[in-house]
Every structure is written in C-alpha cells, then in structure tokens.
Design a protein around this motif. Structure first.
Motif, short mmCIF file in Angstrom:
data_model
loop_
_atom_site.label_atom_id
_atom_site.label_comp_id
_atom_site.label_asym_id
_atom_site.label_seq_id
_atom_site.Cartn_x
_atom_site.Cartn_y
_atom_site.Cartn_z
N SER A 199 0.66 -1.31 -0.08
CA SER A 199 0.04 0.03 0.23
C SER A 199 0.77 1.29 -0.09
O SER A 199 0.37 2.50 -0.39
CB SER A 199 -1.06 0.14 1.22
N LYS A 200 2.05 1.17 0.34
CA LYS A 200 2.93 2.45 0.27
C LYS A 200 3.40 2.93 -0.87
O LYS A 200 3.90 3.98 -1.01
CB LYS A 200 3.95 2.23 1.31
N LEU A 201 3.34 1.82 -1.96
CA LEU A 201 4.00 2.12 -3.22
C LEU A 201 3.08 3.04 -3.93
O LEU A 201 1.67 3.15 -3.95
CB LEU A 201 4.28 0.67 -3.99
N HIS A 202 3.77 3.82 -4.96
CA HIS A 202 2.94 4.66 -5.81
C HIS A 202 1.93 3.71 -6.66
O HIS A 202 2.15 2.76 -7.15
CB HIS A 202 3.71 5.40 -7.01
N PRO A 203 0.79 4.41 -7.09
CA PRO A 203 -0.31 3.84 -7.94
C PRO A 203 0.32 3.08 -9.14
O PRO A 203 -0.40 2.17 -9.85
CB PRO A 203 -1.55 4.67 -8.00
#
Length: 331
Positions: free
Chosen positions: A19-23
């Motif tokens: 969830s912390k990674l860029h979309p």
C-alpha cells in the motif's frame, strides 16, 4: 524557517498491494514468482517458505536479491541485460521506481496535471551506480533522457555496458565521471546546461562500522538471527554506502552546490533516509533561499523514507520553463 509543503501519499490500495507504493508502480502487487522464474530460472533455487509457509525469496542472500531484481527488470521493464560486479549495490526495483513516479507527479503539477515525457525532459542522476537503475526506469516509464554521474570508473564502465546491451537505452543516457570526490555536482554540470530534475540516492552511512551495524540490524529483521560478520544483502562498494559525514553532510553539500546552479534545473531532489536529518537540511535550504521546498513521503514494506525537492525558480520562471521546454511536446 519557512513552512515546508508536503505531498500526501496516495491512499489507493488493494488487498494484495504493497500500500505504500505509488499507484503506477508495476510492483505494487505481490511478486508473481511463477512469471519471474520463467524469465530468470535460477531464482527458483533461492526460494524458501516465509512465516506463513508460502514461497518467498531469501532476502538475506545477496545472490537471491540480485536475481529477483534482474527478473523484475526482464519481466516488467523488458531489460534483457543487467549485469554488474557483485560487489556493487543491487538496488531494490520497487523503491527506485517509486522515486521516479513521484518526481514525475511533481513535474506534472506545473504542467496542468500532465506528466511531461520524451526527449525534452532531462533528468540528472547523481551517483548513477554500476546498475544504471534510475535511467532504466525513467526511460522505460516516461522516455526521459538522462545525465548520470559517478565518482567510480568501474561503475561508469558497468553502466555503459548495460546501455550498450539494451537497445531501448541507447542514445538516451550521457554518463560523466566525477573526478573530484569532494564535489557533488560541481564539474559535471555545464554552465549553459538545462535539466528538468535531479535525483539522488546519497551514501547513507558515515563509516564502515556504521554500515556493518545497519546490515546486522537488517538481517536480524529479515531472519530473526544475529550475524557477527554479515554480508550486505544488497551489496555495495564503500563509496555507494559510506561518505565523510554520512547522508546529512552529503545532502547539505548538494544543497549548497545547487545554489550555484540555481537556474540550470527546475527541481533538485534527493532521498532522505534519516528523518532526524531533515531539520539540518531545511536550515541549509533556508540559507540558500530556495523558492519552494517539498517533502514527499515514500516507503516500501515496513521502511519509510522521503524525498526532499527544491527549486530556485520563481513562479514566473517556472511558467516560462514549462512553456519553453514541455508545452509543445505535450500539446
């Protein structure tokens, strides 16, 4: 001290996402080990069950980590050749990709929400490394051109081999040797040269002893075991991991040098791994009178970090920059 703006992390996430990674990060979801093994069969020899009993890569083993990242580049980025000496730093692809995506978003803010792409966008990678990873990702994702500097001749040679053996990278990257180890960008940037952003992954530690302690801590977190003589799971020669004064001094030197080239670049930026270093960095940015400073949260897994970006361009100069360099290609 001026108030520093912060760009909030995206809240978009799915059940299986990191969830912390860029979309837009291609590795946002859990690794497809079957697909990765198909492009890099040797990776199968370095799998072991995780705490849930599921197959996982042995992240405490530097060979396994390198094979994983080689497979990610082959499968997701069509990079056929990615070879460099084992003693050099193996960059984790998801985290490096996030830096590129978040800087692309920063450029888009001043371009009516549209990311500028193609040859007219020039990114300066300070410390390109033997793996040439940031140019690979920036070219694959946005077709940017790159200038890459490094103080290590072997790193420059290795990066050149990667460029030579991947057609998509040819004619897109200009590699330059930094001959003075005390300088960051001095001696690299030409007086009339323009580039749209800089990226930098600075040496983290101030001594070899500090680097070793960090590795012990990382291995303990990964395996639950303590090692007296640990191998760096992402490897790295001394200049990639250690410099006099560590991350804090390196970044402050970069900030001071950027002032001398204040109109050569739209956005200067660097990763800042240690939150405790931010206060000193902000203080120097105030001293050199940066026009705008942004702090961009970032993270992978349990690790949190951030990008600090700054520009010396006024609002009017920023608009003129966009008009002259990006608008025509984005219309």
């Amino acid at each position: 001290m001026k108030k520093y703006e912060s760009i909030l992390k995206s809240k978009v996430q799915t059940k299986d996402s990191k969830s912390k990674l860029h979309p837009r990060n291609r590795n946002r979801k859990r690794y497809d080990l079957k697909a990765l093994i198909e492009v890099t069969p040797e990776l199968e020899n370095y799998l072991k069950p995780n705490k849930l009993g599921e197959d996982s890569v042995d992240f405490s083993n530097p060979t396994a980590v390198k094979l994983l990242n080689k497979a990610l580049l082959k499968h997701y980025y069509n990079i056929k050749y990615w070879e460099f000496p084992d003693n050099h730093l193996t960059p984790p692809i998801p985290g490096r990709a996030d830096y590129i995506h978040r800087m692309a978003d920063l450029l888009a803010e001043k371009n009516f929400g549209k990311i500028p792409t193609g040859d007219k966008v020039i990114c300066f990678d300070i410390g390109v490394g033997a793996s040439c990873i940031y140019p690979i990702l920036g070219i694959t994702e946005y077709d940017w051109n790159f200038i890459g500097s490094d103080i290590d001749k072997e790193s420059i040679g290795s990066a050149n081999q990667i460029i030579y053996n991947n057609d998509t990278l040819k004619e897109k990257i200009d590699l330059r040797l930094q001959k003075n180890s005390k300088d960051v960008i001095f001696g690299i940037i030409k007086e009339d040269e323009k580039f749209d952003l800089t990226i930098c992954n600075p040496p983290f530690h101030s001594s070899t002893e500090e680097a070793t302690k960090g590795t012990r801590r990382k291995i303990r977190n990964l395996t639950g075991k303590t090692s007296k003589n640990p191998m760096l799971n992402f490897a790295g020669v001394s200049n990639e991991l250690v410099c006099d004064g560590g991350e804090n001094k390196f970044i402050q030197n970069l900030v001071r040098e950027s002032k001398k080239h204040s109109k050569n670049c739209f956005w200067y930026s660097t990763l800042v791994s240690k939150q405790s270093n931010l206060k000193g960095i902000y203080k120097v940015l105030d001293k050199v009178e940066a026009e705008v400073v942004r702090t961009i949260p970032m993270g992978t897994g349990n690790k949190s970090t951030r990008i600090v970006a700054w520009t010396f361009l006024t609002s009017a100069e920023q608009k003129e920059w966009v008009k002259e360099r990006w608008k025509k290609q984005c219309d």
